[in-house]
Motif scaffolding. Sequence first.
Motif, short mmCIF file in Angstrom:
data_model
loop_
_atom_site.label_atom_id
_atom_site.label_comp_id
_atom_site.label_asym_id
_atom_site.label_seq_id
_atom_site.Cartn_x
_atom_site.Cartn_y
_atom_site.Cartn_z
N ILE A 12 0.84 -1.20 0.00
CA ILE A 12 0.00 0.00 0.00
C ILE A 12 0.87 1.25 0.00
O ILE A 12 0.63 2.20 -0.74
N SER A 15 2.51 1.72 -3.46
CA SER A 15 1.56 2.11 -4.51
C SER A 15 1.04 3.53 -4.31
O SER A 15 0.59 4.16 -5.26
N THR A 16 1.13 4.05 -3.09
CA THR A 16 0.62 5.39 -2.81
C THR A 16 1.72 6.43 -2.95
O THR A 16 1.50 7.49 -3.53
N TYR A 70 -1.09 7.20 4.53
CA TYR A 70 -1.11 6.95 3.10
C TYR A 70 -2.54 6.59 2.71
O TYR A 70 -3.15 5.75 3.38
N ALA A 71 -3.06 7.18 1.64
CA ALA A 71 -4.41 6.85 1.19
C ALA A 71 -4.45 6.92 -0.33
O ALA A 71 -3.99 7.89 -0.93
N GLY A 72 -5.01 5.89 -0.93
CA GLY A 72 -5.15 5.88 -2.38
C GLY A 72 -5.51 4.51 -2.89
O GLY A 72 -5.26 3.50 -2.23
N ASN A 73 -6.13 4.47 -4.05
CA ASN A 73 -6.49 3.21 -4.71
C ASN A 73 -7.30 2.28 -3.82
O ASN A 73 -7.10 1.07 -3.82
N TRP A 76 -5.67 2.32 2.62
CA TRP A 76 -4.91 3.30 3.41
C TRP A 76 -4.07 2.61 4.45
O TRP A 76 -4.36 1.50 4.86
#
Length: 159
Positions: A12, A15-16, A70-73, A76
């Motif tokens: 995660i 990727s973020t 982290y936050a996305g796709n 988080w």
Amino acid sequence: MTDEQQQKVAEIIRSTRIAMMTHVDGTGRLVSHPMATQDVDFAGTVLFVAERHSQKCLDLQANPQVNLAYAGNGAWVSLSGTARIVDDTERLKELWGTFTDAWMEGGPDNPENVLVEVTGDTAEYWDAPGGSKVVQLANLVKAAVTGKRVEGDNEVVDL
């Protein structure tokens, strides 16, 4: 933390890439800054590049407790840990790239440029099923129609 959980947290974060780093400033307030992740070593260590005399680095030296969000796709991670300033020109050279060059002056040989190393104590993550925006939208519609909440993987782990 199991190997699978460590891998999920690292996946995660990778990727973020952009974290919101929250720390305590000199007046005792919580403040957050966007930071570009340079490297993730999951045993729980994350590296960033910063300027040695920035207020953020001065604050971290006085109070090294941080949280990285982290936050996305559809996923988080919240990583809590301790930051430290690291002088390592060779490592800076390895990590330096076009993105870093756009934000930092003088390249890795500039003594003002340092690494901020965050060693995590705990992490919490949530990963929505399916991951893609289309699947997330479908899950939201399904939840609205059925009245049942969207399930996902939510884990709190010690590092």
